[in-house]
Motif scaffolding. Structure first.
Motif, PDB file in Angstrom:
ATOM      1  N   LYS A  53       0.850  -1.184   0.000  1.00 42.06           N
ATOM      2  CA  LYS A  53       0.000   0.000   0.000  1.00 42.06           C
ATOM      3  C   LYS A  53       0.889   1.238   0.000  1.00 42.06           C
ATOM      4  CE  LYS A  53      -2.022  -1.143   3.826  1.00 42.06           C
ATOM      5  NZ  LYS A  53      -2.917  -1.133   5.011  1.00 42.06           N
ATOM      6  N   GLU A  54       0.358   2.323  -0.500  1.00 38.02           N
ATOM      7  CA  GLU A  54       1.091   3.577  -0.446  1.00 38.02           C
ATOM      8  C   GLU A  54       1.179   4.061   0.996  1.00 38.02           C
ATOM      9  OE1 GLU A  54       2.695   5.325  -2.879  1.00 38.02           O
ATOM     10  OE2 GLU A  54       2.340   3.476  -3.993  1.00 38.02           O
ATOM     11  N   PRO A  55       2.253   4.751   1.371  1.00 39.43           N
ATOM     12  CA  PRO A  55       2.359   5.282   2.737  1.00 39.43           C
ATOM     13  C   PRO A  55       1.177   6.191   3.060  1.00 39.43           C
ATOM     14  CG  PRO A  55       4.462   5.443   1.596  1.00 39.43           C
ATOM     15  CD  PRO A  55       3.457   5.046   0.562  1.00 39.43           C
ATOM     16  N   SER A  56       0.796   6.201   4.318  1.00 42.26           N
ATOM     17  CA  SER A  56      -0.340   7.025   4.741  1.00 42.26           C
ATOM     18  C   SER A  56       0.053   8.478   4.945  1.00 42.26           C
ATOM     19  CB  SER A  56      -0.933   6.473   6.037  1.00 42.26           C
ATOM     20  OG  SER A  56       0.039   6.497   7.079  1.00 42.26           O
ATOM     21  N   GLY A  57       1.340   8.745   4.960  1.00 44.75           N
ATOM     22  CA  GLY A  57       1.819  10.113   5.134  1.00 44.75           C
ATOM     23  C   GLY A  57       3.163  10.271   4.451  1.00 44.75           C
ATOM     24  N   GLN A  95       3.093  -4.930   6.705  1.00 47.33           N
ATOM     25  CA  GLN A  95       2.667  -3.558   6.458  1.00 47.33           C
ATOM     26  C   GLN A  95       1.299  -3.287   7.072  1.00 47.33           C
ATOM     27  OE1 GLN A  95       1.596  -2.070   2.503  1.00 47.33           O
ATOM     28  NE2 GLN A  95       3.108  -0.438   2.765  1.00 47.33           N
ATOM     29  N   HIS A  96       0.424  -4.272   7.040  1.00 47.93           N
ATOM     30  CA  HIS A  96      -0.885  -4.116   7.677  1.00 47.93           C
ATOM     31  C   HIS A  96      -0.721  -3.873   9.167  1.00 47.93           C
ATOM     32  CE1 HIS A  96      -4.929  -4.928   9.140  1.00 47.93           C
ATOM     33  NE2 HIS A  96      -4.441  -5.910   9.876  1.00 47.93           N
ATOM     34  N   MET A  99       0.931  -0.286   9.737  1.00 48.98           N
ATOM     35  CA  MET A  99       0.116   0.877   9.369  1.00 48.98           C
ATOM     36  C   MET A  99      -1.239   0.874  10.061  1.00 48.98           C
ATOM     37  SD  MET A  99       0.997   1.254   5.286  1.00 48.98           S
ATOM     38  CE  MET A  99       0.049   2.780   5.127  1.00 48.98           C
ATOM     39  N   ASP A 100      -1.927  -0.268  10.013  1.00 48.69           N
ATOM     40  CA  ASP A 100      -3.310  -0.311  10.492  1.00 48.69           C
ATOM     41  C   ASP A 100      -3.428  -0.568  11.980  1.00 48.69           C
ATOM     42  OD1 ASP A 100      -4.010   0.077   7.848  1.00 48.69           O
ATOM     43  OD2 ASP A 100      -4.210  -2.064   7.439  1.00 48.69           O
ATOM     44  N   GLY A 103      -0.335   2.228  13.608  1.00 46.44           N
ATOM     45  CA  GLY A 103      -0.563   3.604  13.216  1.00 46.44           C
ATOM     46  C   GLY A 103       0.639   4.275  12.579  1.00 46.44           C
ATOM     47  N   SER A 105       3.229   5.196   9.334  1.00 49.26           N
ATOM     48  CA  SER A 105       2.954   5.642   7.973  1.00 49.26           C
ATOM     49  C   SER A 105       3.334   4.601   6.925  1.00 49.26           C
ATOM     50  CB  SER A 105       3.695   6.952   7.672  1.00 49.26           C
ATOM     51  OG  SER A 105       5.082   6.791   7.897  1.00 49.26           O
ATOM     52  N   ASP A 106       4.134   3.603   7.296  1.00 44.54           N
ATOM     53  CA  ASP A 106       4.588   2.580   6.357  1.00 44.54           C
ATOM     54  C   ASP A 106       5.266   1.479   7.164  1.00 44.54           C
ATOM     55  OD1 ASP A 106       5.146   1.284   3.981  1.00 44.54           O
ATOM     56  OD2 ASP A 106       6.577   2.763   3.238  1.00 44.54           O
TER      57      ASP A 106
END
Length: 223
Positions: A53-57, A95-96, A99-100, A103, A105-106
């Protein structure tokens, strides 16, 4: 990793590598270029290749080169399935979790090596920096060292057992390549616990750090 633990940064898992010209699910794969002929170029799957997934930030891109390598273990099961597909699935789980659940970003680590010896880019842009031998992306693998150390996760738990031969060989070769690209001395390879209050990378793997330095130096010397 799932949730942060008092004695461990968090539980990480997985890694993958594909051969030259191969990709999973149409993802892009590239291998790093040879900066110095004496160190073979490792095969590494980039984030697109394993469907990250793309980084969240925004990730912090640093101009200074890293000055050390930190060795980790994922503190996950020492699985018998060392296939490429199993490594891909685990990489996505890492990664899940980061990130998920955490919290972040990657993925926190720069690179991961699976029990089957597959090498995977963890945090986006880590491979581009390594290929260029210039700068690094700030990691999230060791507080206090995330702006100066390349973090390499090794799949498995190594308190009582040796890492598989495939993993060890990949770790030696990848560390040598990283040292070459960034001008890091083989003596600047450490275990996570050298800088953080943690039991990572396990007693057995940690006690093999001197051997790792010696073997990396031999690769750098062309022997």
């Amino acid at each position: 990793m799932r949730k942060p633990q008092a004695s461990r940064r968090t539980v990480l898992r997985g890694a993958v590598m594909l051969g030259v010209g191969t990709a999973v699910g149409g993802g892009a794969l590239f291998t790093t270029g040879i900066a110095h002929a004496e160190v073979p170029t490792p095969e590494i799957m980039d984030c697109d290749g394993w469907g990250a997934k793309e980084p969240s930030g925004e990730l912090n891109q640093l101009t200074d080169n890293p000055n050390k390598i930190l060795v980790h273990h994922t503190q996950s099961a020492n699985v018998d399935d060392t296939s490429q597909q199993a490594a891909i699935d685990i990489a996505r789980e890492i990664q899940h979790w980061h990130m998920d659940e955490n919290g972040w970003s990657d993925s926190g680590q720069h690179f991961t090596i699976s029990r089957g010896g597959y090498v995977l880019e963890g945090r986006h842009t880590s491979l581009k920096h390594l290929t260029d031998g210039s700068g690094m992306v700030q990691g999230a693998h060791a507080p206090g060292q995330n702006t100066s150390a390349i973090g390499i996760e090794n799949q498995g738990t190594y308190f009582e057992v040796e890492p598989p031969a495939e993993l060890w060989t990949s770790l030696v070769n990848f560390c040598a390549y990283t040292c070459q690209q960034y001008g890091i001395a083989a003596t600047e390879i450490y275990g996570h616990r050298d800088y953080v209050d943690t039991d990572c990378p396990g007693d057995v793997l940690y006690n093999k750090i001197p051997q790792l330095r010696e073997e990396v130096q031999k690769v750098l010397d062309g022997s």
